[in-house]
Design a protein around this motif. Structure first.
Motif, PDB file in Angstrom:
ATOM      1  N   THR A 175       3.834  -9.694 -23.177  1.00  0.00           N
ATOM      2  CA  THR A 175       2.626 -10.227 -23.804  1.00  0.00           C
ATOM      3  C   THR A 175       1.424  -9.346 -23.505  1.00  0.00           C
ATOM      4  O   THR A 175       0.583  -9.088 -24.374  1.00  0.00           O
ATOM      5  CB  THR A 175       2.356 -11.665 -23.307  1.00  0.00           C
ATOM      6  OG1 THR A 175       3.476 -12.497 -23.637  1.00  0.00           O
ATOM      7  CG2 THR A 175       1.098 -12.228 -23.960  1.00  0.00           C
ATOM      8  N   THR A 179      -0.889  -7.331 -26.171  1.00  0.00           N
ATOM      9  CA  THR A 179      -2.342  -7.558 -26.190  1.00  0.00           C
ATOM     10  C   THR A 179      -3.099  -6.239 -26.095  1.00  0.00           C
ATOM     11  O   THR A 179      -4.070  -6.003 -26.819  1.00  0.00           O
ATOM     12  CB  THR A 179      -2.746  -8.484 -25.032  1.00  0.00           C
ATOM     13  OG1 THR A 179      -2.066  -9.737 -25.168  1.00  0.00           O
ATOM     14  CG2 THR A 179      -4.252  -8.724 -25.042  1.00  0.00           C
ATOM     15  N   SER A 182      -2.878  -4.370 -29.336  1.00  0.00           N
ATOM     16  CA  SER A 182      -3.755  -4.959 -30.346  1.00  0.00           C
ATOM     17  C   SER A 182      -5.207  -4.563 -30.113  1.00  0.00           C
ATOM     18  O   SER A 182      -5.935  -4.226 -31.057  1.00  0.00           O
ATOM     19  CB  SER A 182      -3.608  -6.483 -30.323  1.00  0.00           C
ATOM     20  OG  SER A 182      -4.494  -7.087 -31.231  1.00  0.00           O
ATOM     21  N   ARG A 183      -5.643  -4.588 -28.864  1.00  0.00           N
ATOM     22  CA  ARG A 183      -7.043  -4.268 -28.556  1.00  0.00           C
ATOM     23  C   ARG A 183      -7.350  -2.787 -28.821  1.00  0.00           C
ATOM     24  O   ARG A 183      -8.432  -2.453 -29.310  1.00  0.00           O
ATOM     25  CB  ARG A 183      -7.354  -4.637 -27.110  1.00  0.00           C
ATOM     26  CG  ARG A 183      -7.349  -6.140 -26.876  1.00  0.00           C
ATOM     27  CD  ARG A 183      -7.815  -6.492 -25.483  1.00  0.00           C
ATOM     28  NE  ARG A 183      -7.829  -7.943 -25.274  1.00  0.00           N
ATOM     29  CZ  ARG A 183      -8.216  -8.538 -24.148  1.00  0.00           C
ATOM     30  NH1 ARG A 183      -8.655  -7.810 -23.134  1.00  0.00           N
ATOM     31  NH2 ARG A 183      -8.190  -9.846 -24.050  1.00  0.00           N
TER      32      ARG A 183
END
Length: 210
Positions: A175, A179, A182-183
């Motif tokens: 996860t 994340t 994505s950032r």
């Protein structure tokens, strides 16, 4: 009678045509294209082909070879359906006609696209993988040498990532990686590129400002 039984038993579409005009079709083809038997009989086969594929289909009909090729059929509602045509010559209704098996290849194309995607993308984050990034980097470097532009290459490594995996588990670690991916992606500009290089490592290629 045997041919009629075969046509109706087949799960693939079958059409007979002479001089490009349809003389017989089977139920699977009617279902595939959304027409009734009366709506297809006697019409030109090209009417059921997407416009961008009609030239090739017309050439095959004119040359009359026994062949196999991919094309694009046209559903009654206008939807384009990728198909494979398997063309043969057969004796039908007392004369030689063309038999074309119409095979729906949408599932095959989707599987090929999936395989192609997996070959160039990281399965966890969906980012380009190391192979795709290196290929893109080499092209951009060649372009930069020609244009005299500069590129920036950033290497990002997550500190203490092993500790997260060991203490909180791989699900949490995965996860975190998604994340971070994505950032980074959200922070990029058009022309920039990010890839997962492996483990907890990411590479970012920054293009010159426009």
């Amino acid at each position: 009678d045997r041919l009629a039984k075969f046509m109706h038993a087949s799960e693939e579409g079958i059409v007979f045509h002479k001089g490009g005009y349809i003389t017989d079709v089977n139920p699977p083809l009617l279902n595939l294209l959304g027409y009734t038997m009366d709506e297809m009989m006697g019409r030109l086969t090209l009417e059921f082909i997407a416009p961008e594929a009609q030239q090739k289909v017309a050439a095959v009909i004119a040359a009359a070879p026994e062949t196999r090729y991919d094309s694009m059929a046209l559903h009654k509602d206008g939807t384009r359906i990728p198909v494979q045509f398997i063309v043969r010559r057969m004796q039908h209704q007392g004369e030689v006609q063309r038999l074309t098996i119409v095979r729906d290849i949408r599932d095959r194309l989707q599987a090929e696209q999936r395989i192609q995607h997996l070959a160039h993308h990281d399965a966890l984050t969906g980012l380009p993988n190391r192979l795709a990034f290196v290929e893109r980097l080499e092209r951009r470097m060649d372009e930069a040498r020609t244009s005299g532009e500069s590129l920036a290459l950033m290497f990002i490594d997550l500190d203490h990532f092993k500790r997260i995996n060991d203490s909180l588990g791989h699900v949490v670690g995965d996860t975190l990686l998604k994340t971070v991916a994505s950032r980074i992606t959200e922070a990029l500009r058009i022309g920039d590129m990010v890839a997962r290089f492996g483990g907890d490592e990411f590479l970012v290629l920054l293009a010159p400002r426009a």
